[in-house]
Design a protein around this motif. Structure first.
Motif, PDB file in Angstrom:
ATOM      1  N   SER A  86       0.834  -1.214   0.000  1.00  8.48           N
ATOM      2  CA  SER A  86       0.000   0.000   0.000  1.00  8.48           C
ATOM      3  C   SER A  86       0.860   1.253   0.000  1.00  8.48           C
ATOM      4  CB  SER A  86      -0.931   0.000   1.209  1.00  8.48           C
ATOM      5  OG  SER A  86      -1.819  -1.088   1.137  1.00  8.48           O
ATOM      6  N   LEU A  87       1.909   1.259   0.798  1.00 13.19           N
ATOM      7  CA  LEU A  87       2.803   2.422   0.830  1.00 13.19           C
ATOM      8  C   LEU A  87       3.527   2.611  -0.506  1.00 13.19           C
ATOM      9  CD1 LEU A  87       4.205   2.116   4.452  1.00 13.19           C
ATOM     10  CD2 LEU A  87       2.664   3.893   3.568  1.00 13.19           C
ATOM     11  N   LEU A  88       3.913   1.506  -1.135  1.00 12.15           N
ATOM     12  CA  LEU A  88       4.543   1.607  -2.456  1.00 12.15           C
ATOM     13  C   LEU A  88       3.558   2.167  -3.486  1.00 12.15           C
ATOM     14  CD1 LEU A  88       6.607  -1.697  -2.444  1.00 12.15           C
ATOM     15  CD2 LEU A  88       7.540   0.629  -2.581  1.00 12.15           C
ATOM     16  N   ILE A  89       2.298   1.764  -3.386  1.00 13.26           N
ATOM     17  CA  ILE A  89       1.284   2.296  -4.297  1.00 13.26           C
ATOM     18  C   ILE A  89       1.083   3.788  -4.048  1.00 13.26           C
ATOM     19  CG2 ILE A  89      -1.182   2.251  -4.872  1.00 13.26           C
ATOM     20  CD1 ILE A  89      -1.035  -0.817  -4.409  1.00 13.26           C
ATOM     21  N   ILE A  90       1.030   4.178  -2.790  1.00 15.53           N
ATOM     22  CA  ILE A  90       0.864   5.601  -2.466  1.00 15.53           C
ATOM     23  C   ILE A  90       2.054   6.407  -2.981  1.00 15.53           C
ATOM     24  CG2 ILE A  90       0.779   7.264  -0.559  1.00 15.53           C
ATOM     25  CD1 ILE A  90      -0.877   5.092   0.966  1.00 15.53           C
ATOM     26  N   GLY A  91       3.244   5.851  -2.853  1.00 12.25           N
ATOM     27  CA  GLY A  91       4.444   6.545  -3.320  1.00 12.25           C
ATOM     28  C   GLY A  91       4.526   6.668  -4.826  1.00 12.25           C
ATOM     29  N   GLU A  92       4.051   5.652  -5.542  1.00  9.30           N
ATOM     30  CA  GLU A  92       4.084   5.653  -7.005  1.00  9.30           C
ATOM     31  C   GLU A  92       2.759   5.118  -7.545  1.00  9.30           C
ATOM     32  OE1 GLU A  92       8.541   4.709  -8.287  1.00  9.30           O
ATOM     33  OE2 GLU A  92       7.692   3.121  -7.039  1.00  9.30           O
ATOM     34  N   PRO A  93       1.661   5.863  -7.358  1.00  7.07           N
ATOM     35  CA  PRO A  93       0.334   5.326  -7.681  1.00  7.07           C
ATOM     36  C   PRO A  93       0.134   4.977  -9.154  1.00  7.07           C
ATOM     37  CG  PRO A  93       0.181   7.654  -7.101  1.00  7.07           C
ATOM     38  CD  PRO A  93       1.586   7.225  -6.824  1.00  7.07           C
ATOM     39  N   ARG A  94       0.702   5.742 -10.037  1.00  6.02           N
ATOM     40  CA  ARG A  94       0.545   5.475 -11.464  1.00  6.02           C
ATOM     41  C   ARG A  94       1.150   4.136 -11.863  1.00  6.02           C
ATOM     42  NH1 ARG A  94      -0.968   8.308 -15.685  1.00  6.02           N
ATOM     43  NH2 ARG A  94       0.336   7.881 -17.479  1.00  6.02           N
TER      44      ARG A  94
END
Length: 167
Positions: A86-94
Motif C-alpha cells: 500500500s505504501l509503495l502504491i501511495i508513493g508511485e500510484p501510477r
C-alpha cells in the motif's frame, strides 16, 4: 474505470505521504526490500507445503505438521505485505493503479490465498484427508501444482509491473 483510476492516482500522488515517500531517498528501497523478503517467506512457505503433498519434502512428517509449521507463517506476513504494498502504491500510484499487470498479480494473489486457506482448513478439519486414498492424493497433487503455478505467476507479475508501466 480508467478515468476513475487515473483520478485516484493523481489524487494519491498529490498527498503529502506520497511526496514524502517519493522524496526521501531510502523509503522506496526499504519498502521494496521488506516487500520482497516477505514475498519470499510467503512463497517458500506455500511451496514447501506443496512439496510435502508431492512427497518431495519431509516425507516422514505428517502433512498436518508441515501445514502448522509453514502455513501459519503466511497470514501475519501478508499483513506486512499489505502495508508495504500500500505504501509503495501511495508513493508511485501510477505505476500500479494504471497497470494491468498489477491487477493480474492481485487476481493471482486472490486465487493463491483461497487455495492456501482451503488447504489449511481441510488439513485442520481432517489431518489425513489428502493421504486417505489414491484419488485424494492425485487431487492434492493437482492442487499443489496449481498452487505452485499461481505463486510463480504472482512473482513474475510482480516483477513485470516495472516493465509494463502506464504512460
Amino acid at each position: 474505470m480508467t478515468a476513475v483510476l487515473s483520478a485516484l492516482s493523481k489524487w494519491l500522488a498529490a498527498t503529502s505521504l506520497s511526496h514524502t515517500i517519493q522524496s526521501v531517498g531510502w523509503i522506496i528501497p526499504t519498502l521494496q526490500t521488506i516487500h520482497i523478503l516477505c514475498v519470499a517467506v510467503v512463497f517458500s512457505s506455500a511451496v514447501l507445503v506443496d512439496f510435502r503433498i508431492y512427497r518431495l519434502f519431509e516425507r516422514d512428517v505428517p502433512l498436518a505438521e508441515i501445514s502448522r509449521r509453514f502455513l501459519r507463517a503466511i497470514w501475519p506476513v501478508l499483513l506486512v505485505l499489505l502495508v508495504t504494498g500500500s505504501l509503495l502504491i501511495i508513493g508511485e500510484p501510477r505505476r500500479s493503479l494504471l497497470n494491468s499487470t498489477f491487477y493480474l498479480k492481485m487476481a493471482l494473489l486472490l486465487v493463491a490465498l483461497l487455495l492456501t486457506f482451503g488447504l489449511q482448513r481441510s488439513i485442520a478439519s481432517s489431518p489425513g484427508f489428502w493421504d486417505k486414498d489414491r484419488g485424494r492424493r492425485m487431487a492434492g497433487k493437482a492442487l499443489a501444482t496449481l498452487s505452485i503455478a499461481v505463486w510463480c505467476g504472482i512473482l513474475f507479475a510482480g516483477r513485470w509491473i516495472a516493465y509494463t508501466q502506464a504512460g
